[in-house]
Scaffold this motif. Structure first.
Motif, PDB file in Angstrom:
ATOM      1  N   VAL A   9       0.815  -1.221   0.000  1.00 54.16           N
ATOM      2  CA  VAL A   9       0.000   0.000   0.000  1.00 54.16           C
ATOM      3  C   VAL A   9       0.853   1.279   0.000  1.00 54.16           C
ATOM      4  O   VAL A   9       0.340   2.365   0.259  1.00 54.16           O
ATOM      5  N   TYR A  12      -0.473   4.083  -1.755  1.00 55.50           N
ATOM      6  CA  TYR A  12      -1.809   4.482  -1.301  1.00 55.50           C
ATOM      7  C   TYR A  12      -1.753   5.252   0.020  1.00 55.50           C
ATOM      8  O   TYR A  12      -2.769   5.792   0.485  1.00 55.50           O
ATOM      9  N   HIS A  16      -5.095   7.188   1.418  1.00 59.42           N
ATOM     10  CA  HIS A  16      -5.988   6.369   2.247  1.00 59.42           C
ATOM     11  C   HIS A  16      -6.867   7.244   3.145  1.00 59.42           C
ATOM     12  O   HIS A  16      -6.339   8.011   3.946  1.00 59.42           O
ATOM     13  N   PRO A  17      -8.184   7.148   3.014  1.00 57.35           N
ATOM     14  CA  PRO A  17      -9.056   8.006   3.828  1.00 57.35           C
ATOM     15  C   PRO A  17      -8.882   7.777   5.332  1.00 57.35           C
ATOM     16  O   PRO A  17      -9.183   8.664   6.131  1.00 57.35           O
ATOM     17  N   GLY A  18      -8.404   6.605   5.710  1.00 60.48           N
ATOM     18  CA  GLY A  18      -8.188   6.318   7.131  1.00 60.48           C
ATOM     19  C   GLY A  18      -6.821   6.787   7.613  1.00 60.48           C
ATOM     20  O   GLY A  18      -6.489   6.609   8.783  1.00 60.48           O
ATOM     21  N   VAL A  22      -2.429   4.265  10.213  1.00 59.99           N
ATOM     22  CA  VAL A  22      -3.022   2.951  10.485  1.00 59.99           C
ATOM     23  C   VAL A  22      -2.438   1.881   9.566  1.00 59.99           C
ATOM     24  O   VAL A  22      -2.291   0.725   9.966  1.00 59.99           O
ATOM     25  N   LEU A  23      -2.093   2.292   8.330  1.00 62.11           N
ATOM     26  CA  LEU A  23      -1.488   1.330   7.405  1.00 62.11           C
ATOM     27  C   LEU A  23      -0.079   0.976   7.859  1.00 62.11           C
ATOM     28  O   LEU A  23       0.310  -0.189   7.884  1.00 62.11           O
ATOM     29  N   VAL A  26       0.454  -1.594  10.661  1.00 60.28           N
ATOM     30  CA  VAL A  26       0.342  -3.037  10.423  1.00 60.28           C
ATOM     31  C   VAL A  26       1.304  -3.518   9.329  1.00 60.28           C
ATOM     32  O   VAL A  26       1.144  -4.607   8.790  1.00 60.28           O
ATOM     33  N   GLU A  34      -7.671  -5.382  11.958  1.00 59.12           N
ATOM     34  CA  GLU A  34      -7.719  -3.916  11.910  1.00 59.12           C
ATOM     35  C   GLU A  34      -8.529  -3.467  10.689  1.00 59.12           C
ATOM     36  O   GLU A  34      -9.321  -2.544  10.770  1.00 59.12           O
ATOM     37  N   PHE A  35      -8.322  -4.179   9.560  1.00 61.55           N
ATOM     38  CA  PHE A  35      -9.047  -3.832   8.330  1.00 61.55           C
ATOM     39  C   PHE A  35     -10.549  -4.056   8.529  1.00 61.55           C
ATOM     40  O   PHE A  35     -11.368  -3.197   8.180  1.00 61.55           O
ATOM     41  N   ALA A  38     -12.327  -1.520  10.877  1.00 63.22           N
ATOM     42  CA  ALA A  38     -12.584  -0.188  10.323  1.00 63.22           C
ATOM     43  C   ALA A  38     -13.888  -0.168   9.523  1.00 63.22           C
ATOM     44  O   ALA A  38     -14.374   0.903   9.167  1.00 63.22           O
ATOM     45  N   HIS A  40     -14.712  -1.366   6.365  1.00 63.59           N
ATOM     46  CA  HIS A  40     -14.525  -0.880   5.004  1.00 63.59           C
ATOM     47  C   HIS A  40     -15.724  -1.166   4.107  1.00 63.59           C
ATOM     48  O   HIS A  40     -16.351  -2.224   4.194  1.00 63.59           O
ATOM     49  N   SER A  41     -15.997  -0.217   3.215  1.00 66.03           N
ATOM     50  CA  SER A  41     -17.106  -0.336   2.264  1.00 66.03           C
ATOM     51  C   SER A  41     -16.752  -1.325   1.151  1.00 66.03           C
ATOM     52  O   SER A  41     -15.591  -1.755   1.040  1.00 66.03           O
ATOM     53  N   ALA A  44     -14.127   0.168  -1.009  1.00 68.87           N
ATOM     54  CA  ALA A  44     -12.785   0.048  -0.429  1.00 68.87           C
ATOM     55  C   ALA A  44     -12.220  -1.339  -0.728  1.00 68.87           C
ATOM     56  O   ALA A  44     -11.052  -1.482  -1.103  1.00 68.87           O
ATOM     57  N   LEU A  47     -11.146  -1.632  -4.233  1.00 63.21           N
ATOM     58  CA  LEU A  47      -9.916  -0.863  -4.477  1.00 63.21           C
ATOM     59  C   LEU A  47      -8.665  -1.661  -4.097  1.00 63.21           C
ATOM     60  O   LEU A  47      -7.571  -1.451  -4.631  1.00 63.21           O
ATOM     61  N   MET A  48      -8.836  -2.593  -3.161  1.00 60.73           N
ATOM     62  CA  MET A  48      -7.685  -3.358  -2.666  1.00 60.73           C
ATOM     63  C   MET A  48      -6.929  -4.087  -3.771  1.00 60.73           C
ATOM     64  O   MET A  48      -5.720  -4.261  -3.679  1.00 60.73           O
TER      65      MET A  48
HETATM   66  C1  HEM Z   1      -5.372  -2.065   0.352  1.00 57.01           C
HETATM   67  C2  HEM Z   1      -5.824  -1.833   1.590  1.00 57.01           C
HETATM   68  C3  HEM Z   1      -6.830  -0.752   1.940  1.00 57.01           C
HETATM   69  C4  HEM Z   1      -7.665  -0.017   1.146  1.00 57.01           C
HETATM   70  C5  HEM Z   1      -7.814  -0.068  -0.367  1.00 57.01           C
HETATM   71  C6  HEM Z   1      -8.413   0.874   2.032  1.00 57.01           C
HETATM   72  C7  HEM Z   1      -9.368   1.785   1.610  1.00 57.01           C
HETATM   73  C8  HEM Z   1     -10.109   2.603   2.435  1.00 57.01           C
HETATM   74  C9  HEM Z   1     -11.183   3.472   1.993  1.00 57.01           C
HETATM   75  C10 HEM Z   1     -11.655   3.637   0.542  1.00 57.01           C
HETATM   76  C11 HEM Z   1     -11.666   4.083   3.086  1.00 57.01           C
HETATM   77  C12 HEM Z   1     -12.852   5.110   3.138  1.00 57.01           C
HETATM   78  C13 HEM Z   1     -14.077   4.481   3.781  1.00 57.01           C
HETATM   79  C14 HEM Z   1     -14.614   3.313   2.987  1.00 57.01           C
HETATM   80  O1  HEM Z   1     -14.877   3.473   1.776  1.00 57.01           O
HETATM   81  O2  HEM Z   1     -14.774   2.239   3.591  1.00 57.01           O
HETATM   82  C15 HEM Z   1     -10.896   3.632   4.218  1.00 57.01           C
HETATM   83  C16 HEM Z   1     -11.076   4.048   5.520  1.00 57.01           C
HETATM   84  C17 HEM Z   1     -10.381   3.567   6.597  1.00 57.01           C
HETATM   85  N1  HEM Z   1      -9.422   2.571   6.586  1.00 57.01           N
HETATM   86 FE1  HEM Z   1      -8.724   1.650   4.955  1.00 57.01          FE
HETATM   87  N2  HEM Z   1      -8.015   0.671   3.329  1.00 57.01           N
HETATM   88  C18 HEM Z   1      -7.059  -0.315   3.317  1.00 57.01           C
HETATM   89  C19 HEM Z   1      -6.394  -0.856   4.403  1.00 57.01           C
HETATM   90  C20 HEM Z   1      -6.624  -0.493   5.700  1.00 57.01           C
HETATM   91  C21 HEM Z   1      -5.980  -1.073   6.849  1.00 57.01           C
HETATM   92  C22 HEM Z   1      -4.970  -2.221   6.779  1.00 57.01           C
HETATM   93  C23 HEM Z   1      -6.471  -0.428   7.948  1.00 57.01           C
HETATM   94  C24 HEM Z   1      -6.143  -0.627   9.406  1.00 57.01           C
HETATM   95  C25 HEM Z   1      -4.992  -1.054   9.831  1.00 57.01           C
HETATM   96  C26 HEM Z   1      -7.398   0.570   7.499  1.00 57.01           C
HETATM   97  C27 HEM Z   1      -8.096   1.431   8.299  1.00 57.01           C
HETATM   98  C28 HEM Z   1      -8.999   2.368   7.890  1.00 57.01           C
HETATM   99  C29 HEM Z   1      -9.676   3.286   8.769  1.00 57.01           C
HETATM  100  C30 HEM Z   1      -9.474   3.403  10.286  1.00 57.01           C
HETATM  101  C31 HEM Z   1     -10.545   4.035   7.965  1.00 57.01           C
HETATM  102  C32 HEM Z   1     -11.420   5.184   8.417  1.00 57.01           C
HETATM  103  C33 HEM Z   1     -12.819   4.703   8.636  1.00 57.01           C
HETATM  104  C34 HEM Z   1     -13.694   5.907   8.973  1.00 57.01           C
HETATM  105  O3  HEM Z   1     -13.157   6.967   9.313  1.00 57.01           O
HETATM  106  O4  HEM Z   1     -14.898   5.744   8.855  1.00 57.01           O
HETATM  107  N3  HEM Z   1      -7.474   0.518   6.116  1.00 57.01           N
HETATM  108  N4  HEM Z   1      -9.955   2.736   3.799  1.00 57.01           N
END
Ligand code: HEM
Length: 111
Positions: A9, A12, A16-18, A22-23, A26, A34-35, A38, A40-41, A44, A47-48
């Motif tokens: 990542v 990214y 990353h919106p989060g 956080v990335l 881990v 953790e994933f 959170a 994820h939609s 999201a 997108l992975m």
């Molecule tokens: C390739 C891996 C990942 C992708 C593509 C990704 C993508 C996204 C996207 C698009 C969002 C915006 C909200 C949504 O659409 O769900 C988001 C939010 C978030 N992500 Fe990820 N994410 C990834 C990995 C991770 C990992 C590994 C973690 C934690 C260790 C993480 C933690 C979060 C958090 C805490 C939010 C914020 C949620 C919120 O504020 O509502 N993400 N991520």
């Protein structure tokens, strides 16, 4: 087969919106919980695939060593080094002033 998906990542992190933190937290580890936590939609999850680099066969792979953070920000003794430098910068002018004072006193006494 018992597998684990590996994602790079790096590209990214800034998007990353989060957040990047956080990335990074881990990195080199199993971040599944953790994933999932959170919430994820679907978007999201879709997108992975852009960051998918491979799969690890957990039955074949040796145990993953935990990555170790061996250096956090500055050296532990950074503050004391700074103090040492400050002392050096003070010592020379103070010594020069001291020597001048002694010379001045001796010179004044001569008269
Ligand atoms: C390739 C891996 C990942 C992708 C593509 C990704 C993508 C996204 C996207 C698009 C969002 C915006 C909200 C949504 O659409 O769900 C988001 C939010 C978030 N992500 Fe990820 N994410 C990834 C990995 C991770 C990992 C590994 C973690 C934690 C260790 C993480 C933690 C979060 C958090 C805490 C939010 C914020 C949620 C919120 O504020 O509502 N993400 N991520």
């Amino acid at each position: 087969m018992n597998t684990m998906q590996i994602y790079d990542v790096t590209a990214y992190l800034d998007d990353h919106p989060g957040g990047a933190d956080v990335l990074l937290a881990v990195t080199g580890m199993d971040g599944t919980d953790e994933f999932e936590d959170a919430g994820h939609s679907k978007d999201a999850k879709a997108l992975m695939k852009d960051y998918f680099i491979g799969e690890l066969d957990l039955d074949e792979a040796p145990d993953m060593p935990e990555m170790e953070v061996f250096r956090k920000e500055q050296d532990k003794d950074f503050a004391s080094k700074l103090v040492d430098y400050a002392v050096q910068y003070w010592a020379i002018p103070v010594a020069a002033a001291g020597i001048s004072a002694v010379v001045a006193i001796l010179y004044a006494r001569r008269k």
